[in-house]
Design a protein around this motif. Structure first.
Motif, PDB file in Angstrom:
ATOM      1  N   SER A 165       0.844  -1.184   0.000  1.00  0.00           N
ATOM      2  CA  SER A 165       0.000   0.000   0.000  1.00  0.00           C
ATOM      3  C   SER A 165       0.884   1.240   0.000  1.00  0.00           C
ATOM      4  N   LEU A 166       0.323   2.349  -0.433  1.00  0.00           N
ATOM      5  CA  LEU A 166       1.060   3.589  -0.625  1.00  0.00           C
ATOM      6  C   LEU A 166       1.449   4.223   0.703  1.00  0.00           C
ATOM      7  N   ASP A 167       2.696   4.667   0.788  1.00  0.00           N
ATOM      8  CA  ASP A 167       3.174   5.374   1.965  1.00  0.00           C
ATOM      9  C   ASP A 167       4.198   6.420   1.544  1.00  0.00           C
ATOM     10  N   VAL A 168       4.220   7.517   2.265  1.00  0.00           N
ATOM     11  CA  VAL A 168       5.211   8.578   2.075  1.00  0.00           C
ATOM     12  C   VAL A 168       5.759   8.903   3.453  1.00  0.00           C
ATOM     13  N   ARG A 169       7.071   8.905   3.587  1.00  0.00           N
ATOM     14  CA  ARG A 169       7.721   9.152   4.874  1.00  0.00           C
ATOM     15  C   ARG A 169       8.830  10.188   4.735  1.00  0.00           C
ATOM     16  N   PHE A 170       8.888  11.074   5.703  1.00  0.00           N
ATOM     17  CA  PHE A 170       9.992  12.025   5.819  1.00  0.00           C
ATOM     18  C   PHE A 170      11.008  11.429   6.785  1.00  0.00           C
ATOM     19  N   ARG A 171      12.296  11.539   6.433  1.00  0.00           N
ATOM     20  CA  ARG A 171      13.362  11.027   7.295  1.00  0.00           C
ATOM     21  C   ARG A 171      14.509  12.021   7.339  1.00  0.00           C
ATOM     22  N   LEU A 172      15.150  12.098   8.486  1.00  0.00           N
ATOM     23  CA  LEU A 172      16.350  12.913   8.615  1.00  0.00           C
ATOM     24  C   LEU A 172      17.506  12.189   7.956  1.00  0.00           C
ATOM     25  N   VAL A 173      18.273  12.913   7.159  1.00  0.00           N
ATOM     26  CA  VAL A 173      19.429  12.342   6.474  1.00  0.00           C
ATOM     27  C   VAL A 173      20.575  13.336   6.513  1.00  0.00           C
ATOM     28  N   ASP A 174      21.756  12.851   6.196  1.00  0.00           N
ATOM     29  CA  ASP A 174      22.944  13.690   6.068  1.00  0.00           C
ATOM     30  C   ASP A 174      23.222  13.857   4.585  1.00  0.00           C
ATOM     31  N   LEU A 175      22.976  15.055   4.072  1.00  0.00           N
ATOM     32  CA  LEU A 175      23.186  15.345   2.656  1.00  0.00           C
ATOM     33  C   LEU A 175      24.420  16.222   2.475  1.00  0.00           C
ATOM     34  N   ASP A 176      24.854  16.358   1.228  1.00  0.00           N
ATOM     35  CA  ASP A 176      25.991  17.216   0.920  1.00  0.00           C
ATOM     36  C   ASP A 176      25.663  18.656   1.293  1.00  0.00           C
ATOM     37  N   PRO A 177      26.676  19.449   1.648  1.00  0.00           N
ATOM     38  CA  PRO A 177      26.431  20.856   1.985  1.00  0.00           C
ATOM     39  C   PRO A 177      25.663  21.572   0.874  1.00  0.00           C
ATOM     40  N   GLY A 178      24.627  22.305   1.266  1.00  0.00           N
ATOM     41  CA  GLY A 178      23.796  23.032   0.313  1.00  0.00           C
ATOM     42  C   GLY A 178      22.615  22.242  -0.209  1.00  0.00           C
TER      43      GLY A 178
END
Length: 150
Positions: free
Chosen positions: A75-88
C-alpha cells in the motif's frame, strides 16, 4: 495538473508545525517558520499519513496502481526522514513501489526545507507516475488546471 506546494507560515490553525490541505489536483502544506528539520518531521509525517488515509492519491508502478488501501502486494506510503546530505542540499526524494522517502537534511531550517522541497516535488511529479481521484475525476499531470462544468 498536480501540484504539491509547501509554504512558510508564522503558525497553523491546528497548532502543528505542519498542516496539510487538499483540493482538486493540489496539496498545500503549511510549514511553521523558525524551526529545524528534527522539530518538523513528526508533524510532516503525521500530516502526510492523515492526508493519505483521507484522500485518493495513487502511484503508477510499472503495471500496478498502488493506493493507500492496498489492493496489490503493498500500500502507498510517504515518509519524511532525517538524512545527512551534501552541503547546500536539503532534500532528497527516493521512490520505490508503494513508498516515497523524502530525506530532509537534519540541519535544515524550515525556510531551507521549503525552498528545496518545492522544486524537488515539481520534478518528482513531472515523472507522470501519480494521479488523484477527486470528486470522481482522475487528475494527473496532463489534466487542465480548471474543469468546465455544464
Amino acid at each position: 495538473m498536480l501540484s504539491v506546494i509547501y509554504e512558510l507560515v508564522p503558525s497553523t490553525t491546528t497548532g502543528r508545525l505542519a498542516h496539510y490541505s487538499e483540493a482538486r489536483g493540489a496539496v498545500r502544506v503549511e510549514v511553521v517558520d523558525g524551526h529545524h528539520a528534527p522539530d518538523l518531521l513528526p508533524d510532516l509525517n503525521q500530516g502526510m499519513q492523515e492526508l493519505l488515509d483521507g484522500s485518493r492519491w495513487f502511484q503508477l508502478w510499472r503495471k500496478d496502481i498502488i493506493g493507500r488501501s492496498g489492493g496489490t502486494d503493498c500500500s502507498l506510503d510517504v515518509r519524511f526522514r532525517l538524512v545527512d546530505l551534501d552541503p547546500g542540499d536539503y532534500v532528497q526524494i527516493l521512490e520505490v513501489k508503494g513508498l516515497v522517502i523524502i530525506g530532509v537534511e537534519r540541519t535544515a531550517t524550515a525556510a531551507q526545507f521549503v525552498q528545496a522541497i518545492n522544486p524537488a516535488i515539481v520534478h518528482f511529479l513531472a515523472g507522470g507516475q501519480w494521479f488523484q481521484v477527486f470528486a470522481g475525476e482522475i487528475v494527473d499531470m496532463s489534466s487542465p488546471d480548471t474543469v468546465s462544468h455544464i
